[in-house]
Design an enzyme around this catalytic site. Structure first.
Site, PDB file in Angstrom:
ATOM      1  CD  GLU A 107       2.709   1.146  10.169  1.00 32.61           C
ATOM      2  OE1 GLU A 107       2.825   1.119   8.939  1.00 32.61           O
ATOM      3  OE2 GLU A 107       3.382   0.447  10.934  1.00 32.61           O
ATOM      4  CB  SER A 227      -9.192  -1.134  -0.351  1.00 29.59           C
ATOM      5  OG  SER A 227      -8.776  -2.471  -0.555  1.00 29.59           O
ATOM      6  CB  CYS A 369      -0.104  -3.102  -0.359  1.00 30.03           C
ATOM      7  SG  CYS A 369      -0.794  -1.807  -1.332  1.00 30.03           S
TER       8      CYS A 369
HETATM    9  N1  SAH Z   1      -8.750  -4.538   4.559  1.00 31.77           N
HETATM   10  C1  SAH Z   1      -8.798  -3.880   3.302  1.00 31.77           C
HETATM   11  C2  SAH Z   1      -7.789  -2.755   3.139  1.00 31.77           C
HETATM   12  C3  SAH Z   1      -6.395  -2.949   3.640  1.00 31.77           C
HETATM   13  S1  SAH Z   1      -5.185  -3.796   2.723  1.00 31.77           S
HETATM   14  C4  SAH Z   1      -8.647  -4.895   2.178  1.00 31.77           C
HETATM   15  O1  SAH Z   1      -8.353  -6.038   2.455  1.00 31.77           O
HETATM   16  O2  SAH Z   1      -8.883  -4.547   1.034  1.00 31.77           O
HETATM   17  C5  SAH Z   1      -4.981  -3.025   1.170  1.00 31.77           C
HETATM   18  C6  SAH Z   1      -4.554  -4.022   0.091  1.00 31.77           C
HETATM   19  O3  SAH Z   1      -3.221  -4.536   0.312  1.00 31.77           O
HETATM   20  C7  SAH Z   1      -5.479  -5.239   0.048  1.00 31.77           C
HETATM   21  O4  SAH Z   1      -5.783  -5.578  -1.263  1.00 31.77           O
HETATM   22  C8  SAH Z   1      -4.600  -6.291   0.671  1.00 31.77           C
HETATM   23  O5  SAH Z   1      -4.994  -7.590   0.362  1.00 31.77           O
HETATM   24  C9  SAH Z   1      -3.235  -5.933   0.114  1.00 31.77           C
HETATM   25  N2  SAH Z   1      -2.141  -6.606   0.815  1.00 31.77           N
HETATM   26  C10 SAH Z   1      -2.146  -7.128   2.065  1.00 31.77           C
HETATM   27  N3  SAH Z   1      -0.961  -7.698   2.344  1.00 31.77           N
HETATM   28  C11 SAH Z   1      -0.172  -7.525   1.262  1.00 31.77           C
HETATM   29  C12 SAH Z   1       1.175  -7.874   0.949  1.00 31.77           C
HETATM   30  N4  SAH Z   1       1.961  -8.478   1.840  1.00 31.77           N
HETATM   31  N5  SAH Z   1       1.652  -7.539  -0.261  1.00 31.77           N
HETATM   32  C13 SAH Z   1       0.869  -6.873  -1.164  1.00 31.77           C
HETATM   33  N6  SAH Z   1      -0.395  -6.501  -0.918  1.00 31.77           N
HETATM   34  C14 SAH Z   1      -0.929  -6.832   0.274  1.00 31.77           C
END
Ligand code: SAH
Length: 375
Positions: A107, A227, A369
């Site tokens: 995606e 990130s 996210c």
């Molecule tokens: N693996 C990396 C990048 C991908 S996720 C990381 O963890 O930073 C990008 C962001 O979205 C991260 O901060 C992650 O924790 C957040 N995220 C994951 N699931 C989410 C959700 N259900 N709601 C809001 N943010 C979320």
């Protein structure tokens, strides 16, 4: 024999030309490649422009190349994906399912800062007031994936629920940006490495993609954000490249006990070690770190969590980005209501911690996210 006689011979003038696929390759690499094909060096510049500016999908379509040479290029992959599915959220965020060469689906998300065309009227003055200059009207951010799936298995994230398949190549990362740019017919201004996957488990390809997005696609390093949930030693490694990209670290909890409940990998890489590495990042690069904090109602959004967070980050050149949780089907976390979000935000502010709230775009298209998944 002296030691130096044993060291490998390096040829600094000849870049590594283990291409194709060609996408992600620099002008120097492409030039070396065309020369290797028996062509004059200036063809490298033409190839570069056709790949990055024109978005050519087959080398046979490069009209300035001789017919004879083109005939022999039919099977050389450029590294472009195909759009398998595309969905548009009411806020004009577009989610793409892209099909890769081996059939895997990933995606990517296109997030216009200002909705395009007719949608501008729908958004009306609300959005106009938020933007302060003409330039920001044209912002287009792409959220890119770095892996097919993700092995980190954070409890609140949809991507991890589907397991992990493989790393993406640099071509596959750069392709996502070009694909969104072409579909929007608008230049991409920002790229966030916040899609599927953990970028720092794929550091080499992420770094080459960063380089290519900067040099070949023309996006400023400061407009690129990587990130990570934190992988031991990798933040330091990133710092040593002395890039100007923004580092975002997914913190999500103010202490080790809570953090390891939400993020399994935190057990083997404790919060204190992670923060030490982040401090080194700031020292080495002179850039502040951005901490992401997903707000989960009743779990990590209490006033004491906000206080503890600001105490832990005191004196740290950083910024906290609060992300109200976006729901996924597998777990029953809840997004806090706006009073709770504001209360958390205000405590951080009172404690002089730099903070902002990021309401994810694309919620209705499951493009926000943590909502990206393989199936
Ligand atoms: N693996 C990396 C990048 C991908 S996720 C990381 O963890 O930073 C990008 C962001 O979205 C991260 O901060 C992650 O924790 C957040 N995220 C994951 N699931 C989410 C959700 N259900 N709601 C809001 N943010 C979320």
């Amino acid at each position: 024999m002296s030691l130096s006689a044993l060291s490998p011979i390096t040829t600094p003038l000849l870049p590594n030309i283990s291409i194709p696929p060609l996408l992600g390759a620099s002008l120097e690499e492409l030039t070396a490649w065309v020369v290797q094909q028996g062509q004059p060096a200036y063809r490298g510049k033409q190839l570069h422009s056709f790949i990055y500016q024109q978005g050519v999908r087959s080398l046979c379509d490069i009209s300035v190349f001789s017919k004879q040479w083109r005939g022999s290029l039919a099977n050389i992959p450029i590294g472009r994906s195909t759009i398998h599915h595309r969905s548009v959220a009411p806020d004009d965020t577009v989610k793409y399912l892209l099909q890769l060469d081996d059939g895997e689906i990933i995606e990517a998300v296109g997030i216009p800062t200002f909705p395009r065309d007719g949608a501008r009227e729908r958004w009306g003055n609300r959005e106009i007031r938020k933007v302060d200059n003409e330039k920001s009207l044209d912002r287009l951010t792409v959220c890119v994936s770095t892996q097919v799936g993700c092995p980190m298995a954070c409890d609140f994230c949809a991507t991890g629920k589907g397991g992990y398949k493989r790393n993406l190549t640099r071509s596959e990362i750069v392709d996502q940006v070009l694909t969104v740019q072409e579909d929007f017919q608008q230049r991409v201004s920002n790229v966030v490495f916040m899609g599927m996957g953990e970028p720092l488990l794929n550091t080499a390809n992420v770094l080459s993609a960063v380089k290519s997005l900067n040099k070949d696609v023309g996006i400023g390093q400061r407009s690129l954000t990587v990130s990570t949930v934190g992988i031991r030693d990798r933040i330091r490694e990133l710092a040593e490249h002395q890039l100007q990209v923004t580092l975002a670290v997914s913190l999500h909890a103010p202490n080790q006990t809570l953090r390891e409940k939400l993020i399994p990998s935190a057990r083997s890489y404790p919060l204190e070690d992670l923060l030490t590495e982040c401090r080194e990042y700031v020292e080495i690069t002179g850039r502040r770190v951005s901490f992401e904090y997903v707000l989960l109602a009743g779990v990590n959004d209490l006033p004491e969590h906000a206080l503890e967070l600001s105490q832990r980050l005191r004196g740290f050149q950083s910024h906290v980005n609060l992300i109200p949780y976006n729901p996924i089907s597998e777990v029953d976390y809840k997004r806090p209501n706006s009073d709770r979000i504001n209360a958390f935000f205000n405590i951080l502010k009172q404690q002089q911690t730099a903070v902002s709230v990021r309401y994810s775009r694309g919620l209705e298209a499951d493009a926000a996210c943590g909502q990206l998944r393989r199936s």
